[in-house]
Motif scaffolding. Structure first.
Motif, PDB file in Angstrom:
ATOM      1  N   ALA A  27       0.543  -1.521  -0.224  1.00  0.00           N
ATOM      2  CA  ALA A  27      -0.045  -0.051  -0.039  1.00  0.00           C
ATOM      3  C   ALA A  27       1.140   1.447   0.279  1.00  0.00           C
ATOM      4  CB  ALA A  27      -0.988   0.197   1.246  1.00  0.00           C
ATOM      5  N   ASN A  28       1.392   2.505  -0.685  1.00  0.00           N
ATOM      6  CA  ASN A  28       1.388   3.257  -0.950  1.00  0.00           C
ATOM      7  C   ASN A  28       0.382   4.276   0.413  1.00  0.00           C
ATOM      8  OD1 ASN A  28      -1.195   4.094  -2.894  1.00  0.00           O
ATOM      9  ND2 ASN A  28      -0.210   3.935  -4.670  1.00  0.00           N
ATOM     10  N   LEU A  29       0.601   5.596  -0.375  1.00  0.00           N
ATOM     11  CA  LEU A  29       0.067   6.721   0.668  1.00  0.00           C
ATOM     12  C   LEU A  29      -1.131   7.207   0.362  1.00  0.00           C
ATOM     13  CD1 LEU A  29       2.868  10.120   1.043  1.00  0.00           C
ATOM     14  CD2 LEU A  29       2.231   7.574   2.358  1.00  0.00           C
ATOM     15  N   GLU A  30      -1.900   7.003  -0.776  1.00  0.00           N
ATOM     16  CA  GLU A  30      -3.347   7.202  -1.346  1.00  0.00           C
ATOM     17  C   GLU A  30      -3.676   5.885  -1.743  1.00  0.00           C
ATOM     18  OE1 GLU A  30      -0.217   7.323  -2.951  1.00  0.00           O
ATOM     19  OE2 GLU A  30      -0.327   9.999  -2.844  1.00  0.00           O
ATOM     20  N   SER A  34       0.847  -0.333  -5.186  1.00  0.00           N
ATOM     21  CA  SER A  34       1.934  -0.671  -5.978  1.00  0.00           C
ATOM     22  C   SER A  34       3.289  -0.878  -6.044  1.00  0.00           C
ATOM     23  CB  SER A  34       1.425   0.769  -6.262  1.00  0.00           C
ATOM     24  OG  SER A  34       2.052   1.353  -5.338  1.00  0.00           O
ATOM     25  N   PHE A  35       3.771  -1.102  -6.538  1.00  0.00           N
ATOM     26  CA  PHE A  35       5.522  -1.113  -6.083  1.00  0.00           C
ATOM     27  C   PHE A  35       6.838  -1.097  -6.926  1.00  0.00           C
ATOM     28  CE2 PHE A  35       4.316  -4.899  -8.398  1.00  0.00           C
ATOM     29  CZ  PHE A  35       5.762  -5.361  -9.560  1.00  0.00           C
ATOM     30  N   ASP A  36       7.803  -0.451  -6.670  1.00  0.00           N
ATOM     31  CA  ASP A  36       8.451  -0.087  -7.771  1.00  0.00           C
ATOM     32  C   ASP A  36       9.045  -1.579  -8.434  1.00  0.00           C
ATOM     33  OD1 ASP A  36      10.461   1.386  -9.690  1.00  0.00           O
ATOM     34  OD2 ASP A  36      10.806   2.334  -7.683  1.00  0.00           O
ATOM     35  N   ALA A  37       9.442  -1.598  -9.730  1.00  0.00           N
ATOM     36  CA  ALA A  37      10.194  -2.036  -9.844  1.00  0.00           C
ATOM     37  C   ALA A  37      12.195  -2.108  -9.859  1.00  0.00           C
ATOM     38  CB  ALA A  37      10.373  -2.084 -11.898  1.00  0.00           C
ATOM     39  N   SER A  38      12.846  -1.559  -9.446  1.00  0.00           N
ATOM     40  CA  SER A  38      13.461  -1.365  -9.163  1.00  0.00           C
ATOM     41  C   SER A  38      13.680  -1.927  -7.776  1.00  0.00           C
ATOM     42  CB  SER A  38      14.363  -0.332  -8.782  1.00  0.00           C
ATOM     43  OG  SER A  38      13.563   0.953  -7.225  1.00  0.00           O
TER      44      SER A  38
END
Length: 248
Positions: A27-30, A34-38
């Motif tokens: 979970a993100n701030l919103e 989501s996640f970052d592929a890096s």
């Protein structure tokens, strides 16, 4: 492939080997996932294989750092625990050698050589320090004696031979190669431990000598003794009669 109930320690190892980053939540701030592929790690293959009665997930050829896993199998849990402790000790020895980058011959060779050197040093002094150095030199021989006793060998004979070889190595230049001589507890003889490949990490030997010396100094510095006097018990009437204090 998804895996449940994976230990945190294993997750950290996999992340370190594959270059991944641990995420507590997606979970993100919103509030969206989501996640970052890096943050993803890379490995050549992740497969599930059966080893004995267990299903294991193998991460093969991670891209960031080379890693290996040892699978220990034994007749019971006690044997596996003993093998695990042995492997851990071996890895710790290798780690110490790589850290210090120095090794010394094993089998009591270091202790015997130091004992001979300190004995010769003690005889060159004409003060009370001679007694302290001589006792320190004698105490170093405890290590080869214990090694011989634990192997059910004649400790007196082996230590005497060991001292003779190291005395020659320090007194005669043409006998300097005898400084590598240590105990062979399988055959009950003394041998060239350098040729036999018996070594110990130099840093472990230095630290053990330092700690033992500091412990002895700490004990010798205790020059006072505090002793509590026993509590006096009140005598009862029967005790006074028995002691004859009420006669007359």
């Amino acid at each position: 492939m998804a895996v449940r109930r994976c230990r945190k320690q294993d997750l950290k190892r996999i992340a370190k080997a594959t270059g991944a980053q641990l995420l507590v939540t997606l979970a993100n701030l919103e509030g969206e996932e989501s996640f970052d592929a890096s943050m993803l790690g890379h490995a050549e293959a992740v497969v599930q294989e059966r080893v004995c009665d267990d299903e294991l997930i193998l991460v093969k050829n991670p891209k960031v750092k080379s890693a290996a896993s040892l699978i220990l199998r034994g007749a019971n849990d006690f044997q596996c625990d003993e093998m695990e402790r042995s492997v851990h000790d071996v890895l710790c020895v290798i780690k110490r050698v790589l850290e210090s980058k120095t090794v010394v011959p094993g089998g009591g060779a270091v202790e015997a050589a130091l004992s001979i050197y300190l004995e010769n040093l003690a005889t060159s002094l004409s003060s009370r320090e001679q007694l302290a150095i001589a006792e320190f030199a004698n105490s170093l021989l405890v290590i080869p004696k214990i090694l011989a006793v634990n192997a059910a060998k004649d400790s007196i004979d082996l230590v005497a031979k060991l001292r003779a070889y190291h005395n020659l190595s320090q007194m005669k230049a043409d006998k300097a190669h005898l400084k590598w001589v240590g105990l062979d507890l399988y055959e009950g003889v003394v041998r060239d431990n350098k040729t036999a490949g018996v070594f110990e990490p130099g840093i472990c030997k230095i630290k053990s000598l330092k700690f033992a010396t500091e412990a002895a100094i700490t004990i010798l510095r205790i020059d006072d003794l505090i002793k509590l006097a026993p509590e006096e018990k009140e005598k009862s009437y029967s005790d006074a009669v028995r002691a004859g204090e009420l006669n007359g």
